[in-house]
Design an enzyme around this catalytic site. Sequence first.
Site, PDB file in Angstrom:
ATOM      1  CE  LYS A 117      44.236  33.244  43.362  1.00 38.66           C
ATOM      2  NZ  LYS A 117      44.143  32.335  42.311  1.00 38.66           N
ATOM      3  CE  LYS A 199      40.467  42.537  37.721  1.00 40.07           C
ATOM      4  NZ  LYS A 199      41.285  41.989  37.100  1.00 40.07           N
ATOM      5  CE  LYS A 202      35.382  33.985  43.072  1.00 36.73           C
ATOM      6  NZ  LYS A 202      36.831  34.267  42.798  1.00 36.73           N
TER       7      LYS A 202
END
Length: 337
Positions: A117, A199, A202
């Site tokens: 992140k 995967k 969004k």
Amino acid sequence: MENQENKKRMLSGIQPSGDLHLGNYLGAVKNWDEMIDQFDCYYFMADLHSITVRQNPADLRRRSKTQLAQYIASGLDPEKCTLFIQSHVHEHAELGWILNCYTMFGELSRMTQFKDKSAKNTENINGGLFTYPALMAADILLYQADYVPVGEDQKQHCELTRDVAIRFNNIYGETFKVPEPFIPKVGARIMSLSNPVSKMSKSDPAGCVFVMDKPEDIARKFKRAVTDSDTEHCVRYAPKEKPGVSNLMQIYSSVTGKTLEEIEKEFDGQGYGALKPTVGDAVIESLRPLREESERILADKAYLESVYTEGAQKATYVARKTLRKVYKRVGFVEKPF
Ligand code: TRP
């Protein structure tokens, strides 16, 4: 609420940082309702975690409520389990702070989620992003949870939670139950429709089917799903060689309950062209009642509010008991009021 006393306790959260999609649903939420009879379950919207990444306030608020409605619509009966919003139970933030003081800089530095992140988000590498696992440990340990159902990506955080619990218990005596990660037997790993080697996420809207998507949008996304460029062209499950077709088969299997062999037979002699709209239709039909029920619940503001109010009350009762014990153990003066 039925008697939950003899059941093992299970707890999980989802960050309301994106709208619920087919991957979240088939991989996690759909299986939760099978667990509520077996376990004393706590499910919450992890809004405190969400703000480690900048959020639009109105969207965050809307998504927390929408997610709750979706949980209820997918079978998490509020009469049988505890559903709440994390920020409503301030004990999370309080225990989070304390556990920060029992979690090592070195441990936090090794977390792959932090590394990922912060690499993606170089303009906002904040302290919360770094200490996120201490808050997650608090979420779990407050409830003395036996099991934490998580995906592969959260296993490292669960391991850290165990280490922190053991460390604290060693210093102060038995305080926290040491939780086990719970990897559900069922629960599919759903890949992106546009890039089936990663995967469903969004951040890749073309390859991502949201639970609240309109039927025509779902149909379009499946029509454009990437299949494989092999020459064989038959519908066969082979995730390595044929990731696109295998993902469609996995989705079809999850929503219909058909086995992969049955699906191979069903499409025997037909190409990918037949598979895509069939899977799209099956997904539309399986999401339709969920979307309609979610919309109905969302429109009933008083009901939704009563669910998260009762959930927070019940969660607070359990959380407060643990926090009180912790305050005493670490040496805080008892609060006289
Ligand atoms: N970190 C989890 C995720 O991103 C969400 C989460 C927060 C969670 N607290 C938790 C999951 C406690 C399980 C238990 O998916």
